[in-house]
Design a protein around this motif. Structure first.
Motif, PDB file in Angstrom:
ATOM      1  N   UNK A 110      59.000  43.604  27.166  1.00 19.22           N
ATOM      2  CA  UNK A 110      57.761  43.825  26.418  1.00 19.22           C
ATOM      3  C   UNK A 110      56.728  42.749  26.742  1.00 19.22           C
ATOM      4  N   UNK A 111      57.153  41.491  26.791  1.00 17.48           N
ATOM      5  CA  UNK A 111      56.220  40.405  27.102  1.00 17.48           C
ATOM      6  C   UNK A 111      55.651  40.556  28.507  1.00 17.48           C
ATOM      7  N   UNK A 112      56.496  40.885  29.468  1.00 18.68           N
ATOM      8  CA  UNK A 112      56.013  41.059  30.836  1.00 18.68           C
ATOM      9  C   UNK A 112      55.067  42.258  30.945  1.00 18.68           C
ATOM     10  N   UNK A 113      55.334  43.314  30.161  1.00 14.53           N
ATOM     11  CA  UNK A 113      54.439  44.468  30.201  1.00 14.53           C
ATOM     12  C   UNK A 113      53.049  44.089  29.692  1.00 14.53           C
ATOM     13  N   UNK A 114      52.979  43.246  28.659  1.00 16.49           N
ATOM     14  CA  UNK A 114      51.685  42.786  28.162  1.00 16.49           C
ATOM     15  C   UNK A 114      50.967  41.939  29.206  1.00 16.49           C
ATOM     16  N   UNK A 115      51.708  41.074  29.894  1.00 16.73           N
ATOM     17  CA  UNK A 115      51.105  40.219  30.928  1.00 16.73           C
ATOM     18  C   UNK A 115      50.522  41.077  32.047  1.00 16.73           C
ATOM     19  N   UNK A 116      51.299  42.064  32.521  1.00 12.69           N
ATOM     20  CA  UNK A 116      50.812  42.931  33.597  1.00 12.69           C
ATOM     21  C   UNK A 116      49.598  43.739  33.141  1.00 12.69           C
ATOM     22  N   UNK A 117      49.632  44.215  31.904  1.00  7.53           N
ATOM     23  CA  UNK A 117      48.519  45.004  31.390  1.00  7.53           C
ATOM     24  C   UNK A 117      47.259  44.159  31.299  1.00  7.53           C
ATOM     25  N   UNK A 118      47.378  42.936  30.799  1.00 11.05           N
ATOM     26  CA  UNK A 118      46.203  42.063  30.699  1.00 11.05           C
ATOM     27  C   UNK A 118      45.689  41.674  32.075  1.00 11.05           C
ATOM     28  N   UNK A 119      46.601  41.390  33.015  1.00 14.69           N
ATOM     29  CA  UNK A 119      46.178  41.049  34.373  1.00 14.69           C
ATOM     30  C   UNK A 119      45.413  42.211  35.002  1.00 14.69           C
ATOM     31  N   UNK A 120      45.951  43.431  34.823  1.00 19.87           N
ATOM     32  CA  UNK A 120      45.251  44.600  35.344  1.00 19.87           C
ATOM     33  C   UNK A 120      43.902  44.794  34.687  1.00 19.87           C
ATOM     34  N   UNK A 121      43.805  44.484  33.388  1.00 20.57           N
ATOM     35  CA  UNK A 121      42.534  44.622  32.669  1.00 20.57           C
ATOM     36  C   UNK A 121      41.491  43.647  33.196  1.00 20.57           C
ATOM     37  N   UNK A 122      41.897  42.383  33.377  1.00 22.66           N
ATOM     38  CA  UNK A 122      40.963  41.366  33.889  1.00 22.66           C
ATOM     39  C   UNK A 122      40.466  41.744  35.278  1.00 22.66           C
ATOM     40  N   UNK A 123      41.401  42.129  36.143  1.00 22.77           N
ATOM     41  CA  UNK A 123      41.029  42.474  37.513  1.00 22.77           C
ATOM     42  C   UNK A 123      40.173  43.737  37.553  1.00 22.77           C
ATOM     43  N   UNK A 124      40.459  44.703  36.666  1.00 18.97           N
ATOM     44  CA  UNK A 124      39.632  45.914  36.623  1.00 18.97           C
ATOM     45  C   UNK A 124      38.206  45.573  36.207  1.00 18.97           C
ATOM     46  N   UNK A 125      38.063  44.652  35.254  1.00 18.64           N
ATOM     47  CA  UNK A 125      36.731  44.225  34.837  1.00 18.64           C
ATOM     48  C   UNK A 125      35.972  43.510  35.936  1.00 18.64           C
ATOM     49  N   UNK A 126      36.707  42.887  36.868  1.00 21.60           N
ATOM     50  CA  UNK A 126      36.093  42.151  37.978  1.00 21.60           C
ATOM     51  C   UNK A 126      35.911  43.013  39.220  1.00 21.60           C
ATOM     52  N   UNK A 127      36.291  44.292  39.159  1.00 22.09           N
ATOM     53  CA  UNK A 127      36.286  45.156  40.343  1.00 22.09           C
ATOM     54  C   UNK A 127      34.905  45.207  40.998  1.00 22.09           C
ATOM     55  N   UNK A 128      34.890  45.222  42.312  1.00 27.98           N
ATOM     56  CA  UNK A 128      33.642  45.216  43.078  1.00 27.98           C
ATOM     57  C   UNK A 128      33.395  46.544  43.810  1.00 27.98           C
ATOM     58  N   UNK A 129      34.359  47.457  43.735  1.00 26.55           N
ATOM     59  CA  UNK A 129      34.205  48.753  44.398  1.00 26.55           C
ATOM     60  C   UNK A 129      35.095  49.762  43.690  1.00 26.55           C
ATOM     61  N   UNK A 130      34.885  51.039  43.982  1.00 20.61           N
ATOM     62  CA  UNK A 130      35.722  52.074  43.377  1.00 20.61           C
ATOM     63  C   UNK A 130      37.177  51.910  43.790  1.00 20.61           C
ATOM     64  N   UNK A 131      37.384  51.557  45.076  1.00 18.50           N
ATOM     65  CA  UNK A 131      38.747  51.411  45.577  1.00 18.50           C
ATOM     66  C   UNK A 131      39.476  50.255  44.901  1.00 18.50           C
ATOM     67  N   UNK A 132      38.779  49.129  44.713  1.00 17.95           N
ATOM     68  CA  UNK A 132      39.423  47.992  44.057  1.00 17.95           C
ATOM     69  C   UNK A 132      39.731  48.315  42.594  1.00 17.95           C
ATOM     70  N   UNK A 133      38.839  49.042  41.924  1.00 20.80           N
ATOM     71  CA  UNK A 133      39.064  49.408  40.536  1.00 20.80           C
ATOM     72  C   UNK A 133      40.278  50.330  40.410  1.00 20.80           C
ATOM     73  N   UNK A 134      40.402  51.279  41.316  1.00 24.07           N
ATOM     74  CA  UNK A 134      41.558  52.188  41.297  1.00 24.07           C
ATOM     75  C   UNK A 134      42.852  51.403  41.468  1.00 24.07           C
ATOM     76  N   UNK A 135      42.874  50.455  42.412  1.00 22.12           N
ATOM     77  CA  UNK A 135      44.068  49.652  42.655  1.00 22.12           C
ATOM     78  C   UNK A 135      44.443  48.836  41.420  1.00 22.12           C
ATOM     79  N   UNK A 136      43.464  48.215  40.793  1.00 24.67           N
ATOM     80  CA  UNK A 136      43.743  47.377  39.624  1.00 24.67           C
ATOM     81  C   UNK A 136      44.154  48.222  38.411  1.00 24.67           C
ATOM     82  N   UNK A 137      43.646  49.451  38.345  1.00 25.74           N
ATOM     83  CA  UNK A 137      44.069  50.345  37.266  1.00 25.74           C
ATOM     84  C   UNK A 137      45.536  50.750  37.429  1.00 25.74           C
ATOM     85  N   UNK A 138      45.992  50.870  38.672  1.00 24.07           N
ATOM     86  CA  UNK A 138      47.411  51.152  38.916  1.00 24.07           C
ATOM     87  C   UNK A 138      48.264  49.996  38.395  1.00 24.07           C
ATOM     88  N   UNK A 139      47.835  48.761  38.673  1.00 26.65           N
ATOM     89  CA  UNK A 139      48.552  47.592  38.152  1.00 26.65           C
ATOM     90  C   UNK A 139      48.564  47.611  36.625  1.00 26.65           C
TER      91      UNK A 139
END
Length: 517
Positions: free
Chosen positions: A92-121
């Protein structure tokens, strides 16, 4: 860990109190559950803005949603094994870490492709959250005190899909689309440190082996099948890129079911669901997920496309539905602990059918007050159906099978939601094309519901409403069919789940824990 009352051989009633520590654990894991569910709906209102900002087509940017869904589907099957092998708290703790990491990176996305990749994470983390939450709460409260706990937890879980579009619309319009991802970070931090402090560290089963063949069949099977269903939402079932993945995925899932039936220690023991209350609950949950989550797509789309409501306005019209669920879920929880969950779904499904019925007859001028009122009835039915059905499945298996049963029920929920969305999308597109003819455009008619001006909407409102009504009929029929397994479950007699060794992770026990008598 709170011991299960099952071993006593009697069904405890509501007089068996839930201690403060259990409610504290429920509150902590609820943070992660709400965050995960909220994120699946909050993104939908941002699709047009994302396509504009990244200069991308809708077809490409739609993978921001599809990629997240596929990641959820691929990781859910392994969560039950991982919880047994490494401990539920750690997963559960690791799932929260991965979800938050994906959220931060999605917010920082610079292109559609990068956003899609970070949403997968982000989806990899999100896919593990709900099965872990169900496992934690079942083990902590004990299966026969789970009704009240899940009744309380279910309220925010059902409200999150209603709040999501409203919150997302406000963030996109008045702040920035990036904040639909950043908003997860402070919530996730509170949830992480709360879980770190409150959750007990459960003992992992270090010798528990992974069913590699089952994993290689089920995860790709679900992923490919849901991909085909997602493609069919825009291209219809007739397109090769829709039906071919669906067929391949269905074959892989069928191969997994055969493997699970004969394997010594399968990823998910399908025999747990044969001739048992867990099987009846799974049938109710599948048909409920297909029809309800399909309708959840249709209702706001009708409000916006036919009635001209904004995203905020359609979200507000869904509030009575959440209020109805908020009222009945705690009641259903107490009744579950007092008399068992078997009969509640058979009472809730008819309420759902009544609540959805007016939508099958909508026109361009149907009273919004009437629809919102029946939405309230729909919410009442949700409260008596969703969590009691989940509780029925979790109560009917031995303690060693809880993690994998939770995984199976979440697979059913995710697959059912994808199937329901695909079915209503294809049926709606076909109905729009039939109703509007050449005015529906060249893409199967589905794009006719997007971007209409006021004058255009007035010109096609009546046939468009008829197309929506015909689509609601499909959801209504599927929902009515859910009454059959609900009735079968109601006719079953509750027996206490075995508390001794057995099931996945121990010696195999006969799966029929709760039989029809």
């Amino acid at each position: 860990m709170a011991s299960s009352p099952a071993a006593s051989g009697a069904m405890p009633g509501a007089s068996d109190p839930i201690d403060r520590e259990t409610w504290l654990v429920a509150g902590v894991v609820m943070i992660g559950a709400v965050m995960s569910i909220l994120d699946t709906t909050i993104i939908n209102v941002a699709i047009d803005r994302l396509a504009s900002d990244f200069n991308s087509s809708i077809t490409t940017i739609q993978w921001v949603v599809t990629g997240y869904t596929l990641a959820l589907a691929s990781v859910i099957p392994i969560t039950g094994w991982a919880s047994d092998r490494f401990g539920t708290k750690r997963i559960y703790l690791w799932s929260l870490v991965l979800f938050m990491a994906g959220s931060i990176l999605s917010g920082l996305a610079w292109s559609a492709e990068s956003l899609i990749f970070f949403r997968v994470l982000q989806g990899i983390g999100g896919g593990m959250i709900m099965p872990a939450v169900m496992t934690i709460m079942t083990k902590k409260a004990g299966p026969h005190r789970m009704g009240r706990v899940m009744g309380a937890l279910g309220v925010p879980m059902l409200i999150a899909p209603i709040v999501g579009p409203v919150l997302g619309g406000w963030l996109v319009d008045d702040v920035s689309w990036r904040w639909i991802f950043y908003i997860n970070v402070p919530i996730g931090i509170v949830g992480f440190f709360g879980a770190l402090r409150v959750l007990e560290t459960d003992a992992p089963q270090a010798t528990h082996k992974l069913d590699w063949l089952g994993l290689l069949l089920l995860s790709p099977g679900l992923t490919v099948m849901i991909f085909g269903l997602a493609e069919s939402s825009s291209d219809g079932f007739g397109a090769t890129k829709s039906w071919a993945p669906i067929v391949v995925g269905a074959v892989l899932v069928a191969a997994f079911l055969r493997h699970s039936w004969t394997a010594t220690d399968p990823l998910i023991d399908i025999r747990t669901f044969v001739g048992t209350r867990a099987g009846a609950a799974a049938g109710v949950f599948l048909l409920f997920s297909i029809s309800f989550f399909g309708a959840l797509l249709l209702v706001p789309l009708y409000y916006q496309s036919v009635r001209g409501e904004s995203a905020l306005g359609s979200g507000l019209l869904l509030i009575p539905q959440g209020v109805g669920a908020m009222i009945t879920m705690p009641i259903a929880g107490r009744l579950t602990d007092r008399m068992g969950p078997n009969r509640l779904a058979a009472f809730g499904i008819p309420l759902l059918v009544i609540g959805m019925s007016p939508f099958a007859f909508v026109d361009a001028d149907t009273s919004l007050t009437l629809l919102a009122s029946f939405g309230f009835v729909l919410g009442l039915g949700m409260g008596f159906s969703m969590m009691p059905t989940m509780t029925a499945a979790m109560q009917s298996v031995p303690p060693q099978a809880i993690a994998r049963t939770s995984t199976a029920m979440n697979i059913i929920r995710q697959s059912g939601a994808s199937i329901g969305t695909a079915i209503v999308s294809v049926v709606l597109a076909s109905n729009i094309k039939d109703e509007l003819g050449s005015r529906a455009g060249g893409g199967g008619g589905f794009e006719a519901v997007h971007g209409l001006s006021g004058a255009q909407r007035d010109a096609v409102a009546e046939p468009l409403a008829s197309a929506f009504g015909g689509t609601f009929v499909w959801a209504l029929v599927l929902l009515a069919l859910a009454f059959l397994p609900a009735l079968a479950m109601a006719l079953m007699k509750t027996k206490p789940a075995p508390a001794g060794p057995g099931g996945p992770g121990g010696e195999r026990v006969p799966p029929p824990v709760v039989l029809a008598e």
